[in-house]
Scaffold this motif. Structure first.
Motif: not given
Lengths: 504, 336
Positions: B9-10, B17-19, B274-275, B323-326
């Protein structure tokens, strides 16, 4: 070193993914200097087992023992260090570099010049020549790999494994894109490796080959080990029944189709490219399965791709239902109710990241439009679900990306895609290549069902039994020319081979 | 719910979640951050960016990229502003122009965006120039064209100001009685655009074809998709969206110069990736893109709100993109 007759042991390996037990207590033991065939239907767990061997997956249970010592392999580099190499079904060389550089990629021999290290070209050349000579491979180390045949690229991969001092080499469907001669060449190399004490895990669906080349056969089904037997005690029927878990009375379903009137007429079709098909004429009847035989280079694929509008036609006439048609693109081919299942499933077939649903619906989107022109997701889901059931496609859900499915199941989705377009003429290019016996039989059943409904099928196949077992008539091509059409019931393998080799 | 499903889920919903974590972190630092006005400001800031990012998403999903987005925003901002100045304003771009209906310049700007998009699509689909190069070319050329227009006598490269209030109202006005409990028009426009784009992505042939082309262009061709035509439609729609964004930028800020929109394409690409939009094509959703846009607005607004050095903000932004893409890419690499 512990005393063991085995060079590699994979003991009691289990691996689960959410919802599936992919491997359940599987044991595989390899003797040095033998070819060990690993068999099973698609989804039986062969690839998962190999991925555990190469550290791509970590087994939940079990141990891997190499030369009597427990091995801890977490990536492909570890595997190489333990002397385990893999020859993949699809090769990925660096096409613009030469044989030598591909062979030593990532571990070029170096020489020191003060504090700087340079690539030692001389040493590299010498070692390349040595390895190639050892395996009696006739190749110039300076040839660009992009200019080599698939078979030669594969040889380089094997040479690479040998240069790594590999003790275990895994070959995944090594003959799937080789011609008859090239297969012989490969077997010579395999025999040489065997003589050197290398153990080979040979994954293939081709029974004739396996019975010829292997020493032991291990069969898996549904993630479980069925057993390991010496090849000398096995027959094709035994292998098949153990793989599918039921007696397969026939390798091909009974055909109840009755070919009717002529549907498609091709006259003197000639390619825009000089080396391709020339002057090809044939007819396809309603409800007929027309096999197309020939060797690599016979331009069979080029011919049917031209009929589908993917390749240029310089001259000739195509008539469907008595009307002359020009087909310049797949869009036009679809309008004339032609469908094409291409040979290269991964390159021109699947949309890897898209779901089963999308992959099924993509060629028939207009049928899902509702009154305001928007696509109905419900109908798409329904069709996808129906087809998964109909073809017995093994997938967790229809929202699973198709890349997660095995080859045979991907092929079923692609077949469903084209059936949904409701074609009159279904062209299948090597429809069962790299597919397990069970799925093959299911695809054959479909073909006969469709033919019985009056659909016409053109099937290119390089497997002789398939051609003869499935076709009403067989058209044979050689170097772009049609060299003959024979009756599927009465033709012999020799007849077909003679026509396939009959140069113009 | 066991550990594995929580993990799944995460990773599937990492972006949201980051948002949430970001908002919580800022709120812990300064509780006054949680307020209707803050939310409204963030949404206003997100609106034009969202429209540009949605245009960009179309192109990224086909496996392309569009460097000309920012410059298209610039030229359409200048075009719309140049025709919508108050008659009483001293330095008018067109001194003799009457009070024309607002819709004319707006449509004109959107059409200009659409045509530049069509040009991009043509170069990519028909001339087979890689999208990066094709749009690099139009990016440079469109800026030249815009600067030329901007330099016409009597404007002579002066910033265009004194915009009509009915036009600026589009960018700054709102529905509601006072400034607190109100919905700005620009936010409504962005939401409507997002809804339309969602329908295109999920409910139309064009949308399905877009995912297919990005997923495997050769297979798309074999499946009987008119690949070139669809690619041109996609670039046209994206161009039109940039055009709309340019108009709204002019309306929101009450002016325009030839430098408007500079580098907005990079913000849009960042928000998309990022999205969860894949730059390799075939993957991307509207909610994901919207979340990507809002994340960057929260960073901009939130970090300024709590008084963090703007240079530090840039560093945080950079880290978040990578970080988001990784993190996101972990969904696709083979699971151990």
């Amino acid at each position: 070193m512990a005393n063991t007759p085995f060079i590699l042991e994979m003991n009691h390996i289990s691996k689960s993914f959410p919802g599936v037990k992919a491997l359940d207590n599987v044991t595989l033991k390899l003797r040095p200097g033998t070819v060990h065939a690993l068999m099973g239907e698609n989804g039986a767990g062969k690839s998962t087992l190999m991925k555990c061997l190469f550290g791509i997956y970590t087994p939940d249970e079990g141990e891997i023992i190499i030369e009597g010592q427990k091995a801890n392999i977490t990536n492909s580099k570890d595997a190489i260090n333990y002397g385990v190499s893999m020859i993949h079904q699809e090769l990925h060389p660096v096409p613009h570099r030469n044989v030598m550089e591909n062979l030593w990629l990532g571990r070029f021999p170096l020489k020191k010049f003060g504090p700087i290290r340079f690539i030692d070209e001389k040493k590299m050349l010498a070692e390349t020549k040595a390895v190639l000579a050892e395996l009696e491979m006739n190749m110039d180390p300076h040839t660009k790999v992009g200019d080599l045949s698939v078979s030669n690229v594969q040889s380089i991969e094997i040479a690479k494994a040998v240069s790594h001092r590999a003790k275990v080499i895994v070959m995944d469907e090594p003959t799937s894109s080789l011609t008859g001669n090239e297969v012989e060449q490969l077997f010579k190399i395999i025999n040489k490796l065997r003589a050197r004490g290398v153990a080979i895990i040979y994954i293939s669906h081709k029974m004739e080959e396996i019975l010829r080349i292997s020493d032991d056969i291990t069969i898996m089904r549904d993630g479980k080990l069925i057993g390991t037997w010496p090849s000398s005690e096995m027959t094709m029927d035994l292998i098949i029944s153990r793989m599918v878990g039921r007696e397969l009375k026939e390798r091909f379903p009974e055909r109840l189709n009755v070919p009717g009137d002529t549907l498609l007429k091709v006259e003197n079709l000639t390619s825009t490219q000089g080396h391709s098909f020339k002057d090809v004429s044939f007819e396809l009847k309603k409800g007929e399965i027309l096999g197309v035989g020939g060797l690599v280079g016979s331009q069979r694929t080029e011919l049917i791709e031209a009929l589908f509008g993917l390749r240029g036609v310089a001259s000739g006439k195509i008539t469907i239902n008595g009307k002359e048609v020009k087909i310049k693109s797949p869009v036009e081919a679809k309008k004339h109710k032609i469908a094409l299942l291409t040979e290269e499933r991964r390159v021109t077939g699947i949309f890897p990241v898209l779901s089963i649903k999308e992959n099924t619906a993509i060629a028939s989107l207009p049928r899902y439009r509702n009154s305001v022109g928007l696509l109905s997701d419900g109908k798409m889901r329904q069709d996808a679900e129906d087809n998964v059931k109909r073809f017995r496609t093994k997938t967790p859900t229809i929202d699973t990306p198709i890349k997660n499915l095995s080859g045979g199941n991907q092929q079923k989705v692609l077949l469903a895609r084209w059936i949904l377009t409701d074609p009159d003429i279904l062209m299948l290019d090597e429809p069962t290549r790299g597919i397990d016996v069970g799925a093959k039989y299911e695809i054959y059943t479909f073909m006969t069902e469709l033919a019985k409904q009056g659909k016409s099928i053109i099937m290119i196949s390089s497997e002789m039994p398939e051609l003869m077992g499935m076709s009403d008539r067989i058209m044979v091509m050689c170097e772009g020319r049609m060299t003959g059409i024979v009756d599927g019931k009465t033709a012999t393998e020799e007849d077909i081979m003679r026509l396939a080799a009959q140069r113009g | 719910m066991n550990a594995a499903s929580i993990k799944r889920f995460s990773s599937q919903n990492a972006i949201y979640i980051v948002l949430i974590l970001l908002v919580v972190a800022i709120a812990v630092y300064d509780p006054t951050f949680i307020a209707i006005t803050t939310l409204r400001d963030i949404l206003v800031q997100s609106s034009t960016r969202a429209i540009i990012a949605l245009g960009m998403a179309f192109i990224l999903i086909t496996g392309g990229t569009d460097l000309s987005a920012g410059r298209i925003v610039g030229i359409t901002a200048v075009i719309s502003a140049s025709m919508l100045q108050m008659e009483t304003y001293a330095n008018r771009f067109f001194p003799d122009m009457g009070q024309i209906n607002m819709i004319i310049p707006i449509l004109l700007a959107i059409i200009v965006g659409l045509l530049i998009g069509l040009l991009n699509g043509f170069i990519v689909a028909k001339l087979n120039v890689p999208p990066f190069i094709a749009t690099l070319g139009t990016m440079v050329a469109v800026y030249g064209l815009n600067s030329m227009y901007f330099d016409i006598d009597p404007n002579n490269s002066q910033p265009i100001g004194g915009l009509r209030s009915d036009f600026t109202n589009l960018g700054t006005g709102y529905i509601g009685s006072d400034g607190t409990y109100s919905i700005p028009y620009i936010v409504i426009i962005a939401i409507v655009v997002a809804a339309i784009v969602w329908v295109i992505f999920n409910k139309t042939q064009l949308g399905k074809n877009m995912y297919a082309i990005g997923g495997n262009i050769q297979a798309a061709n074999v499946s009987g998709i008119r690949v070139s035509r669809n690619i041109m439609y996609i670039y046209m729609i994206a161009g039109a969206l940039y055009g709309l964004a340019g108009v709204l930028e002019a309306a929101r800020t009450g002016g325009a110069t030839n430098n408007y929109g500079n580098m907005y394409e990079l913000d849009a690409i960042a928000a998309c990736v990022v999205g969860g939009v894949s730059t390799a094509g075939g993957i991307g959703t509207v909610p994901g893109v919207m979340a990507g846009v809002v994340i960057f607005s929260v960073i901009n607004y939130g970090l300024t709100y709590v008084g963090i050095d703007p240079y530090w903000q840039l560093i945080v932004k950079g880290v978040i993109i990578v970080a988001a893409v990784a993190f996101d890419i972990r969904k696709y690499v083979a699971k151990k």
